[in-house]
Design a protein around this motif. Structure first.
Motif, PDB file in Angstrom:
ATOM      1  N   GLU A 162       0.847  -1.202   0.000  1.00 29.05           N
ATOM      2  CA  GLU A 162       0.000   0.000   0.000  1.00 29.05           C
ATOM      3  C   GLU A 162       0.885   1.255   0.000  1.00 29.05           C
ATOM      4  N   ALA A 163       1.579   1.418  -1.107  1.00 26.65           N
ATOM      5  CA  ALA A 163       2.611   2.453  -1.215  1.00 26.65           C
ATOM      6  C   ALA A 163       2.093   3.859  -0.957  1.00 26.65           C
ATOM      7  N   THR A 164       0.866   4.167  -1.404  1.00 30.30           N
ATOM      8  CA  THR A 164       0.359   5.540  -1.261  1.00 30.30           C
ATOM      9  C   THR A 164      -1.022   5.585  -0.599  1.00 30.30           C
ATOM     10  N   GLU A 165      -1.423   4.515   0.041  1.00 28.78           N
ATOM     11  CA  GLU A 165      -2.764   4.429   0.636  1.00 28.78           C
ATOM     12  C   GLU A 165      -2.986   5.532   1.672  1.00 28.78           C
ATOM     13  N   GLY A 166      -4.088   6.258   1.530  1.00 30.02           N
ATOM     14  CA  GLY A 166      -4.495   7.238   2.531  1.00 30.02           C
ATOM     15  C   GLY A 166      -3.705   8.532   2.531  1.00 30.02           C
ATOM     16  N   SER A 188      15.082  -3.594  -7.598  1.00 28.22           N
ATOM     17  CA  SER A 188      13.820  -4.226  -7.990  1.00 28.22           C
ATOM     18  C   SER A 188      12.759  -3.916  -6.941  1.00 28.22           C
ATOM     19  N   THR A 189      11.505  -3.820  -7.391  1.00 29.57           N
ATOM     20  CA  THR A 189      10.432  -3.475  -6.460  1.00 29.57           C
ATOM     21  C   THR A 189       9.196  -4.324  -6.717  1.00 29.57           C
ATOM     22  N   ILE A 190       8.495  -4.645  -5.628  1.00 34.59           N
ATOM     23  CA  ILE A 190       7.128  -5.152  -5.686  1.00 34.59           C
ATOM     24  C   ILE A 190       6.271  -4.068  -5.057  1.00 34.59           C
ATOM     25  N   ILE A 191       5.276  -3.590  -5.798  1.00 35.65           N
ATOM     26  CA  ILE A 191       4.467  -2.463  -5.339  1.00 35.65           C
ATOM     27  C   ILE A 191       3.009  -2.878  -5.270  1.00 35.65           C
ATOM     28  N   VAL A 192       2.440  -2.807  -4.071  1.00 37.77           N
ATOM     29  CA  VAL A 192       0.999  -2.990  -3.899  1.00 37.77           C
ATOM     30  C   VAL A 192       0.372  -1.604  -3.831  1.00 37.77           C
TER      31      VAL A 192
END
Length: 236
Positions: A162-166, A188-192
């Motif tokens: 939740e990279a930018t949640e809220g 490397s990134t995993i982004i939810v």
């Protein structure tokens, strides 16, 4: 190309509740991968299964060609994996400066591309709040600190739940700009996240979960070709 991360047929349960049903995907060095799905579809459980915070009933996780499925979380993280959890995970008794100094280390090659000074240059607001407790920061500032704390470990893989949640729109834009910088630096990134428009532009590969199963796995061009289908999975 060698895979940085390989996730193979994960089945994860909470008690009798079967959450993940054979989840699998891989990441190449330098790739950014989005992990999308409605709430409750298994995104966070997938991340926790990769990190060892929950133990899959079956399946395998490989990192840099080494199986890490049975390792405790702390050993996995020392292999140059960093995690920015949903909720940010601030320590109640540490200042901003202490959060960053406590976490700082070189990677296993002895490289330290993201040091304390670079993180503060990337997040000038943190420089202004070095003596504040992490819990005294706004939500956006806490997210900056959580990302900065992860970066000073100099990971090869950064996982953002939740990279930018809220967050307010201007803060969200700032966070996305930083994630672009992180990708450009070779991490490397995993982004939810739920922002399919930004993820489509930023990420190289996209994974969509529905009820703990991968229903879509493709590149951004594939996402564009099947956008209506993917949006139906996400409830957009």
């Amino acid at each position: 190309m060698n895979k940085l991360l390989e996730v193979k047929s994960l089945h994860t349960l909470y008690g009798e509740s079967h959450v993940l049903h054979g989840v699998g995907f891989d990441i190449e060095p330098g790739q950014a991968v989005s992990l999308m799905g409605r709430n409750g579809m298994g995104k966070t459980t997938t991340l926790k299964s990769i990190l060892g915070l929950v133990q899959p009933r079956s399946g395998n996780v490989f990192f840099k060609g080494e199986e890490i499925t049975g390792l405790p979380t702390w050993q996995r993280m020392r292999k140059d994996i960093a995690y920015v959890p949903e909720g940010r995970g601030m320590f109640h008794n540490l200042t901003v400066q202490e959060h960053l100094q406590m976490a700082a280390r070189a990677n296993r090659k002895g490289e330290q591309n993201w040091d304390y000074d670079r993180v503060l240059a990337t997040f000038p607001r943190l420089q202004e709040r070095l003596t504040n407790l992490g819990t005294q920061l706004s939500g956006g500032e806490q997210q900056m600190l959580a990302i900065g704390r992860a970066l000073v470990t100099n990971p090869d893989l950064l996982i953002l739940d939740e990279a930018t949640e809220g967050l307010a729109p201007l803060i969200r834009k700032e966070i996305w700009d930083v994630i672009r910088t992180i990708k450009a630096s070779g991490i490397s990134t995993i982004i939810v996240d739920k922002n399919i428009k930004v993820l489509k532009e930023l990420c190289d590969k996209h994974i969509v979960l529905v009820k703990g199963q991968v229903v879509f796995s493709d590149s951004s061009s594939g996402l564009v070709d099947r956008l209506d289908e993917v949006e139906s999975y996400l409830g957009v």
